[in-house]
Design an enzyme around this catalytic site. Sequence first.
Site, PDB file in Angstrom:
ATOM      1  N   ALA A  50     -10.437   2.633  -3.252  1.00 20.44           N
ATOM      2  CA  ALA A  50     -11.779   2.928  -2.633  1.00 20.44           C
ATOM      3  C   ALA A  50     -13.098   2.620  -4.248  1.00 20.44           C
ATOM      4  O   ALA A  50     -13.942   2.616  -4.078  1.00 20.44           O
ATOM      5  CB  ALA A  50     -11.514   4.040  -1.936  1.00 20.44           C
ATOM      6  N   GLY A  82       1.714  -2.463  -2.248  1.00 21.04           N
ATOM      7  CA  GLY A  82       2.450  -3.717  -1.777  1.00 21.04           C
ATOM      8  C   GLY A  82       1.460  -4.912  -1.353  1.00 21.04           C
ATOM      9  O   GLY A  82       1.414  -6.446  -1.423  1.00 21.04           O
ATOM     10  N   GLY A  83      -0.031  -4.365  -1.101  1.00 23.25           N
ATOM     11  CA  GLY A  83      -0.942  -5.340  -1.288  1.00 23.25           C
ATOM     12  C   GLY A  83      -1.508  -5.547   0.573  1.00 23.25           C
ATOM     13  O   GLY A  83      -2.262  -6.469   1.115  1.00 23.25           O
ATOM     14  N   ARG A 337       4.833   3.845  11.739  1.00 20.36           N
ATOM     15  CA  ARG A 337       6.432   4.358  10.811  1.00 20.36           C
ATOM     16  C   ARG A 337       7.161   5.905  11.039  1.00 20.36           C
ATOM     17  O   ARG A 337       8.277   5.760  10.759  1.00 20.36           O
ATOM     18  CB  ARG A 337       4.758   4.659   9.912  1.00 20.36           C
ATOM     19  N   GLU A 483      -7.622   7.874   0.677  1.00 20.35           N
ATOM     20  CA  GLU A 483      -6.599   8.654   1.192  1.00 20.35           C
ATOM     21  C   GLU A 483      -6.941  10.202   0.504  1.00 20.35           C
ATOM     22  O   GLU A 483      -6.044  10.945   1.099  1.00 20.35           O
ATOM     23  CB  GLU A 483      -5.293   8.274   0.381  1.00 20.35           C
ATOM     24  N   ILE A 499      -5.461  -0.060   2.514  1.00 22.33           N
ATOM     25  CA  ILE A 499      -7.096  -1.184   2.233  1.00 22.33           C
ATOM     26  C   ILE A 499      -7.805  -1.036   2.887  1.00 22.33           C
ATOM     27  O   ILE A 499      -9.187  -0.765   1.752  1.00 22.33           O
ATOM     28  CB  ILE A 499      -6.188  -2.536   1.739  1.00 22.33           C
TER      29      ILE A 499
END
Length: 519
Positions: A50, A82-83, A337, A483, A499
């Site tokens: 960000a 991890g991109g 998740r 975040e 992202i």
Amino acid sequence: MKITRREFVKNATVLGGITFMGINTNLFAQEESIKWDEEWDIVVVGSGFAGSAALCQGIELQAKTLMIDKMPVLGGNSAINGGAFAIVGSPQQQERGIEDSYELYVKDIYKAGLGLNQKELVEVIAKNGFEAYKFTTQRGVIYRDNLGHFGGHSVPRTIWPTINSGGKITIPLQEYALKKGATIRTKVILDDLIFDKKGKKVIGIKVRENYKFKFDPNFNEENNKTGVTKYYKINGGVVMATGGFSYDVNFRQKLDSQLTPDLDCTNHYGATAYSLKMMMKHNVKTKDLAWIQMGPWGSPDEKGFGIAPVFAIPAFAYGVMVDARTGKRFVNELADRKIRAEAILKIHKNADGSLTHPIVFCDSVGATGTRKENVYRGIHKKVIHKFDTLEDLAEFYNIPVESLKKTVEDYNRYVKNGKDEEMNKPFFKLRNKFVPDISKPPYYAFRAIPKVHHTMGGVAIDTKARVLDKNENPIEGLFAAGEAVGGPHGASRLGSCAIPDCLVFGRIAAQSAVELLKV
């Protein structure tokens, strides 16, 4: 899945108690009464996705832009991320003929968030994700020709930069901004916002330069008095890209008593609530603070984020997760998740208090869903283990071998028939060729345990990234992205959506701050 009244009351009670935490100083000033050390148009606080997007956007809009970060190195959580980047309409989707839509993207995020999401923010992310992707490619970020399917997504839509690292996104953006004239400083912590004498508009910030962060997750950061105090005047706005607070052990446990200090975390040590608590004392509205996400793909055989989450992407998609005591599956491996983490925590504790970690594994074909280097690195670290036979795998992890064999036989039959009769897991082709079963040794496996990963809660914003006060009015000159914000992800963030969230609202925050320069 519905939120119970008990959970709702719990969250409301927690928020009520947490509001009064933090430093009790307020800086309201007449501009002439402060001796300003420096003057900027925009100050971006935080150097992750960000912050990096905001930095680029600010400098391109001809604003005098400064980025500060309290840590000695740049990147925050983004540097160890991890991109994984989920967007609609990527070249990788188009080349593979994947049908997707903004509406489906929003639906998936909303489902993972249990319907608690601030839907207008989700829609902004969905509709602007592809533009954010192009924004990064035009400024030096390179993505490889891979497409992944993360749990909770209806279709494959996740891409990666050349290496599985968020640093491959933040570093090119920061280098680009520096070349354009931006300024970046490390070891500078934001202590407070300075408002005009009416207390309505942010006109500056109080910082400490040469701050020395203490790398101890049990240490209260408010007791760290290092650094030299300075005052920066701000003409446009402050962009709070300060991230979440997953490594603030004391703060997170006040929000959720289950998140004890012994529970590992995937974040960097600087992921604390210091900036959040500072904003809270200025009457900002917060959202969803009690919703803290566990990543179901952590491993007890390594600390922090590690290599397991990277290997888990193909292992969950093209393999299975079994209870080591029974050899049986117990959850849809591609559920979101929250569902997977809760399923693991429900079954992994033994009667004597010891833990038996579930085993996630796939075969040699499934393992090609990630780079060979990732698998080799995991093996070298003794997180991932390689087995020539299922019998060897069962013996190593003390799994009932016949039960494990039956689980694999059943799974392979489901793949062949195109329907998972047991867990309703969706099946997808590997590189658009075929759906792999688990039949071609060697097999690759790791032990799984959830780790504290992402905080869904933070300050409330509108679609212009303006931070809202408790009356839901925008606070002039204060913006937030990433975040640090609560709302987009509801109860649980859908994997690989952080992202686009950060990049989209980082850009919007900088654009909104520049607009104030025109007033």
